[in-house]
Design an enzyme around this catalytic site. Structure first.
Site, short mmCIF file in Angstrom:
data_model
loop_
_atom_site.label_atom_id
_atom_site.label_comp_id
_atom_site.label_asym_id
_atom_site.label_seq_id
_atom_site.Cartn_x
_atom_site.Cartn_y
_atom_site.Cartn_z
N ASN A 12 9.91 -36.78 -8.91
CA ASN A 12 9.34 -37.41 -10.11
C ASN A 12 7.99 -36.74 -10.42
O ASN A 12 7.01 -36.97 -9.72
CB ASN A 12 9.17 -38.91 -9.83
N TRP A 13 7.98 -35.91 -11.45
CA TRP A 13 6.77 -35.15 -11.76
C TRP A 13 5.74 -35.98 -12.53
O TRP A 13 4.63 -35.52 -12.78
CB TRP A 13 7.12 -33.89 -12.57
N LYS A 14 6.15 -37.16 -12.96
CA LYS A 14 5.26 -38.08 -13.69
C LYS A 14 4.61 -37.36 -14.89
O LYS A 14 5.24 -36.50 -15.50
CB LYS A 14 4.23 -38.69 -12.74
N HIS A 97 10.36 -48.30 -12.62
CA HIS A 97 9.35 -47.73 -11.73
C HIS A 97 8.12 -48.64 -11.75
O HIS A 97 7.77 -49.20 -12.80
CB HIS A 97 8.98 -46.31 -12.19
N GLU A 99 5.07 -48.05 -11.86
CA GLU A 99 4.05 -47.71 -12.86
C GLU A 99 4.42 -48.24 -14.23
O GLU A 99 3.56 -48.59 -15.03
CB GLU A 99 3.83 -46.19 -12.86
N GLU A 169 11.04 -48.89 -3.43
CA GLU A 169 9.70 -48.31 -3.51
C GLU A 169 8.66 -49.42 -3.39
O GLU A 169 8.31 -50.06 -4.40
CB GLU A 169 9.52 -47.62 -4.87
N GLY A 175 1.89 -43.37 -4.21
CA GLY A 175 0.70 -42.58 -4.55
C GLY A 175 -0.53 -42.94 -3.73
O GLY A 175 -1.64 -42.59 -4.08
N SER A 215 4.92 -42.22 -1.16
CA SER A 215 4.13 -41.31 -0.33
C SER A 215 4.97 -40.51 0.67
O SER A 215 4.52 -40.25 1.79
CB SER A 215 3.02 -42.08 0.41
N GLY A 236 7.22 -38.42 -5.38
CA GLY A 236 6.27 -38.21 -6.47
C GLY A 236 5.38 -37.01 -6.17
O GLY A 236 5.77 -35.86 -6.38
N GLY A 237 4.20 -37.27 -5.64
CA GLY A 237 3.20 -36.23 -5.38
C GLY A 237 3.75 -34.97 -4.72
O GLY A 237 3.50 -33.85 -5.19
P1 PGA Z 1 4.55 -40.78 -4.46
O1 PGA Z 1 5.36 -41.38 -5.71
O2 PGA Z 1 5.54 -39.98 -3.65
O3 PGA Z 1 3.49 -39.93 -5.07
O4 PGA Z 1 4.03 -41.95 -3.71
C1 PGA Z 1 6.62 -41.94 -5.54
C2 PGA Z 1 7.15 -42.45 -6.84
O5 PGA Z 1 6.36 -42.71 -7.75
O6 PGA Z 1 8.34 -42.63 -7.02
#
Ligand code: PGA
Length: 261
Positions: A12-14, A97, A99, A169, A175, A215, A236-237
C-alpha cells in the site's frame, strides 16, 4: 499453507510517489521480483498513477489495487471515482483501512456499500478490520473484529466470498513501528475465521484469505507468515523500499516451500 489459498502480499503506497516516480518504482520492482506461482503480489499506488501503471504492469507479475473509491457506480458526485470506472484497471480494492475510518470518518455503512460495489464490479475487496489502542486496552478486540466483519460483509452471499480478502490491521500498529505480537495475531485470525464460519459456513469461507498488516518489516515478515491461518501481509511503509518489499515477497515464497517440505 491451506491448499488452494495462494499467499498474498499487498504493498500500500498510500499518498506517496508522483505518477512518474510510481512508474519508475514499478519498473524497479519488475526487475527484482520474479513471477511466482505460489505468491500473488498486489500494488496499491495513488489513484492518479493507477491508470498509467495498469498499462505498464505485467499482470502475471503484479496485480493492482485501488486505495479508495466511492460506492455508487455513476452520477453527480463531484470529485469521486467509482468501482464501475475502475473495473479492468484495478483487480483489488482496499476497503475500510483505518486511515479511511479514522481520518476520513468513513462509517460502517460506507464500508459495507463499498464492499458491495467492489463485488458488483468484479473487483476483489480487501476489507481491513482492527481494534484501536483503547479498544485493545479495554479487552474489546474480539468484539470489534466480529462487529466490523459482520457489518462490512452484510448482504454478501456465500458465492461472493470467493474473492474476499480480510486484513487484520490493529490500528495502533499501523505506521507506528509498534507491531503486533504473532501470538496476538494468531488469536485475532482465529476469531476472524470462526466468525466467517459462523456467518457463512465452513465450506464457503475456505477460499477467504486473511492477511496481517501493521508495521511489517522484512525482518518480521516470516514470523507473521508462519502464523496459522495467515495467508499474507498488507505492507505500508516497507512497500516503498524496493529491497525490503522484495525480501517480504521472498519470505512469502519461502513460507510456502517450507510448508510443503
Ligand atoms: P504500515 O502500514 O506497514 O506502514 O504500518 C500498513 C497499512 O497501512 O496497511
Amino acid at each position: 499453507m491451506t491448499p488452494g489459498r495462494k499467499k498474498l502480499i499487498v504493498g500500500n503506497w498510500k499518498m506517496n510517489l508522483s505518477v512518474h516516480e510510481a512508474s519508475l518504482y514499478l519498473h524497479k520492482l519488475s526487475d527484482k521480483i520474479p513471477v511466482r506461482r505460489d505468491v500473488e503480489v498486489v500494488l496499491a499506488p495513488t489513484l492518479l498513477a493507477l491508470q498509467p501503471l495498469s498499462l505498464q504492469v505485467n499482470r502475471r507479475q503484479f496485480k493492482l489495487a485501488v486505495q479508495n473509491f466511492y460506492w455508487r457506480d455513476h452520477g453527480a458526485y463531484t470529485g469521486e471515482v467509482s468501482a464501475a470506472q475502475l473495473h479492468s484497471i484495478a483487480d483489488y480494492a482496499i476497503i475500510g483501512h483505518s486511515e479511511r475510518r479514522h481520518t476520513f470518518h468513513e462509517s460502517e455503512k460506507d464500508i459495507r456499500s463499498k464492499v458491495q460495489a467492489a463485488v458488483r464490479n468484479r473487483i476483489k475487496p480487501i476489507l481491513c478490520i482492527g481494534e484501536t489502542a483503547s479498544e485493545r486496552s479495554y479487552g474489546e478486540t474480539n468484539d470489534v473484529l466480529r462487529d466490523q466483519l459482520t457489518s462490512g460483509l452484510a448482504n454478501l452471499t456465500s458465492d461472493d466470498l470467493e474473492t474476499l480478502v480480510i486484513a487484520y490491521e490493529p490500528v495502533w500498529a499501523i505506521g507506528t513501528g509498534d507491531n503486533a505480537n504473532p501470538s496476538d495475531v494468531h488469536g485475532a485470525v482465529k476469531v476472524i475465521r470462526n466468525e466467517l464460519k459462523h456467518l457463512y459456513g465452513t465450506k464457503a469461507t475456505e477460499a477467504v484469505r486473511v492477511l496481517y498488516g501493521g508495521s511489517v518489516k522484512s525482518s518480521s515478515a516470516a514470523d507473521y507468515l508462519a502464523v496459522k491461518g495467515v495467508d499474507g501481509l498488507l505492507v505500508g511503509g516497507a512497500s516503498l523500499d524496493s529491497h525490503a518489499f522484495t525480501e517480504i515477497v521472498t519470505k512469502a515464497h519461502e513460507s510456502t516451500t517450507e510448508a510443503k517440505t
